[in-house]
Design a protein around this motif. Structure first.
Motif, PDB file in Angstrom:
ATOM      1  N   SER A 281       0.834  -1.199   0.000  1.00 39.03           N
ATOM      2  CA  SER A 281       0.000   0.000   0.000  1.00 39.03           C
ATOM      3  C   SER A 281       0.870   1.251   0.000  1.00 39.03           C
ATOM      4  CB  SER A 281      -1.016  -0.045   1.145  1.00 39.03           C
ATOM      5  OG  SER A 281      -0.679   0.798   2.215  1.00 39.03           O
ATOM      6  N   SER A 291      -6.858   0.238   4.852  1.00 38.21           N
ATOM      7  CA  SER A 291      -6.366  -1.141   5.015  1.00 38.21           C
ATOM      8  C   SER A 291      -7.386  -2.111   5.589  1.00 38.21           C
ATOM      9  CB  SER A 291      -5.072  -1.150   5.827  1.00 38.21           C
ATOM     10  OG  SER A 291      -5.314  -0.664   7.117  1.00 38.21           O
ATOM     11  N   TYR A 309      -4.421  -3.238  -3.926  1.00 37.09           N
ATOM     12  CA  TYR A 309      -3.682  -1.993  -3.667  1.00 37.09           C
ATOM     13  C   TYR A 309      -3.076  -1.425  -4.948  1.00 37.09           C
ATOM     14  CZ  TYR A 309      -4.017  -2.311   1.410  1.00 37.09           C
ATOM     15  OH  TYR A 309      -4.478  -2.334   2.703  1.00 37.09           O
TER      16      TYR A 309
END
Lengths: 343, 343
Positions: A281, A291, A309
Motif C-alpha cells: 500500500s 487497510s 492496492y
C-alpha cells in the motif's frame, strides 16, 4: 546555533481509531488522555479516524459520538491542549465545528486532499473567528509536487491558517521526498511547517527527522505507532530520538514510555507492525486508512490484497473513496472468472 | 550513473534465534530456508544467535546443535548460499569452523567487538585457506569512532577479509552516524563495505539506506525484522524500498513478502515491535541480544529494566558479558534496600 523547540501533536486517539474501526470507547479516551497529559504532550487529537463528523456507514461508524469523545478528552486534559482533525465535507461548520468549539477544543486542524485547499477556506475562517489555534493540513501529499504543495499551502495561509502540516497519509515517502517538500514550504510560507508520517516503508521516524532537519518545527506521533495500516511515527521513539539530537519537546521520556505501555495494554488489540500489505500500500501510494476495508473485502471475495492496492494506486484513490475498493475487487473477480473460462 | 547491485544477506535464522532464546527447530530452519531460496535471497545465515559454537549455559543453549542447524539449511538451499556468523572465542577453528566447512557452508563472516579485530586473524586465514567467501564483521560499532573503525577494518582486510560489515548491534545509530562511518570505511579500504542495522530507534531501514547512499554495497535484513530486541532491518521492506530507489537485489518482492508471512506463521511467536525497553537499550547503547536476559532478571528481582539498561550502558558492556546483568540488577536491589533503610 541552538535547536528549535519541536511542537508535538499526538493523534493516538484519532488516527488510532482507524486501527480499531473507530471503536475507541470513552473509557479508553479518558485513560490515554490522562496519561499523555501527565507526560507533558502539548496537543492530543481526538475523534473518528477521518475526523470530526465523519462517523457514517460509508467510512465506518464511531462507537462514541463526537460529543462524548470530545467531552471525555476535555475532562482528562489539564495542561495538554485538545485538538481535532476536520475535513470539510465530513464536518460542517454549523452542525459539527460550532459544537466542538462549544465543548472547548483548543486546536483545530482543517484538512483537505493535497490539491483541494480551496475547500478549507470557510472552516479556517470560522475557527480563527472563534479565536482557536488553527492549522491547515494537506493530506496524501505524495500526490503533489513540492511546487503545487506550496501553492495549496499558501492558500491556507491566506485563509488564516497559523501553520501547515503535510501528511504522508499513504506512508509512501522516503526522506528525500520529505526534504524536497518541507524545504519548498519553509521557503514559500511565513508560518510554521509540520509533518505527519506513516510507517509503511519503515520511514515514520526517519521521515520525521528529515522534516525537522529541513526546517519543520511540528511533528505528529502516536503511542506505539497506533494508527492506520502500518501505523504512525511512534511518539515515544520520536521523543527519545529528538532528545538524543538535542531538540526540546517538553515531553518527559519515561512518562511517555509509560503512556505508550498503558495504551498498548488498554486501547490496542495489536501493536502495529509493517505487514506485507502495508508495504504494497505504501509503494502504491494508497491511503493507510483503507487497510481494514481492503483486507475485509479482499478476503470476502478471495482476491490478493496486493493486487487490490496496486489497482487502487493506479486509480489514485483518496480518503472518502472507500466505495472504489469493492469496484476494484469485483473487477479482479471478473478478470479471474474470464481467465477461468478461457482455460 | 547506474546504481550498484546490493548484496543482501538474511540472518533471520541466526539473529532471529536471539528472539526465541535460540530455540529454532530443524523444521523451522527448513521451512524458512526453502522460502528464502525461492525468493532469490543471495545469502541465508544460520545458527545460534551469537553464532557458531556459541551454545552454552552462559549465553543460552541452542535447541539444535550446529551440525543439525547447518545440515538442515544446506539441504534446503539450492541457489542461495549458506552463511555463518563466527565469533572467535565462541567458535574454535578445530572444533567448529572445520566442521562447518565440511558440512558445506559457502559464506563465513568472522566477527569481533569493534575494537578487537586482532582476534579474527587466524579464523579469517583459515576460512580463506579453505576457499570460502570470507568477510570481517565489526560489532557494536557505535562504540568506536570512524577513524578507529577504519583501523580495525584495515586489519581484517590485511588478514584476508573480502569485505567488511559493520553492525549496529545496539540499534543506537541515527543516519548521520552511519554515513560518517561508512564514508570513512569506503575511503580507507579497497574491499566492499556492508551494514547490519537494528530498529531500537526506528532506524533499521533508514540507516541501511544511509549506508547505501554513503557507498556501502551489502546489507543485512531479516523477515519481519525477526531478531534481537526491537528487531533487525526488515528484509521485505528493504527489498521494496531498494526497488523503489532503483537498486537491484535479485530478490523477488512478492516472494520475499510471502516468505516473511510464512516466517511469521511458522517461526515467530511475536513480530518484533519497538518496545519501551528497546528504546532505552538503543539510547544506552546496549547490545540487543541482552534484552531477553535483562527482562527476565529484572522482573525476577523487581527492578526497572530501564535503569538496568542505563547502568549497563555506562559500563559499556558487550556480547559475552551477560553475567554483568545480574551484577547490575543486584546493585540496584542494594540501592533500593539502602534507600528503604534510610527512610
Amino acid at each position: 546555533m541552538s535547536k528549535p523547540y519541536i511542537l508535538i501533536s499526538d493523534p493516538t486517539l484519532r488516527d488510532g481509531n482507524h486501527a480499531v474501526a473507530h471503536q475507541l470507547s470513552a473509557k479508553q479516551i479518558a485513560i490515554y488522555a490522562a496519561a499523555a497529559d501527565k507526560a507533558g504532550v502539548p496537543i492530543v487529537e481526538v475523534g473518528h479516524g477521518n475526523g470530526l463528523g465523519a462517523s457514517s456507514l460509508q467510512v465506518g461508524e464511531s462507537l462514541e459520538s463526537d460529543v462524548v469523545l470530545l467531552k471525555t478528552a476535555r475532562k482528562n486534559l489539564t495542561n495538554t491542549k485538545l485538538g481535532i482533525h476536520v475535513i470539510p465535507g465530513f464536518a460542517t461548520i454549523n452542525r459539527d465545528l460550532k459544537l466542538a468549539v462549544d465543548i472547548g477544543v483548543d486546536v483545530i486542524r482543517i484538512a483537505s486532499h493535497c490539491t483541494e485547499a480551496d475547500i478549507t477556506q470557510r472552516h479556517i475562517g470560522y475557527a480563527r473567528e472563534r479565536g482557536k489555534e488553527t492549522y491547515g493540513v494537506l493530506m496524501m501529499t505524495h500526490m503533489a509536487t513540492p511546487e503545487l504543495l506550496v501553492e495549496e499551502a499558501q492558500k491556507m495561509e491566506l485563509y488564516g491558517a497559523e501553520g501547515i502540516i503535510i501528511m504522508d497519509s499513504a506512508g509512501a515517502f522516503l526522506p528525500g521526498d520529505v526534504v524536497d517538500r518541507i524545504t519548498a514550504l519553509v521557503d514559500g510560507l511565513s508560518i510554521p511547517i509540520g509533518f505527519h508520517g506513516h510507517n509503511n516503508l519503515g520511514m515514520g521516524i526517519a521521515n520525521s527527522l528529515a522534516a525537522i532537519e529541513a526546517g519543520a518545527t511540528m511533528l505528529d506521533g502516536t503511542a506505539k505507532g497506533f494508527g492506520a495500516g502500518a501505523g504512525n511515527a511512534q511518539i515515544e521513539v520520536l521523543v527519545a530520538v529528538l532528545e538524543k539530537l538535542g531538540y526540546a519537546t517538553g515531553i518527559d521520556l519515561y512518562k511517555i514510555l509509560d503512556a505508550a505501555d498503558l495504551a498498548e495494554r488498554e486501547i490496542m488489540p495489536l501493536v502495529p507492525v509493517i505487514k506485507s500489505e502495508s508495504i504494497i500500500s505504501g509503494l502504491s501510494g494508497v491511503f493507510s486508512g483503507f487497510s481494514k476495508h481492503v483486507s475485509r473485502i479482499s478476503s470476502e471475495y478471495g482476491v490478493d490484497q496486493r493486487d487490490v492496492y496496486r489497482k487502487l494506486g493506479k486509480r489514485k484513490v483518496v480518503a472518502g473513496q472507500e466505495d472504489l475498493i469493492i469496484e476494484v475487487v469485483l473487477e479482479l473477480v471478473k478478470i479471474r472468472k474470464n481467465a477461468a473460462r478461457v482455460n
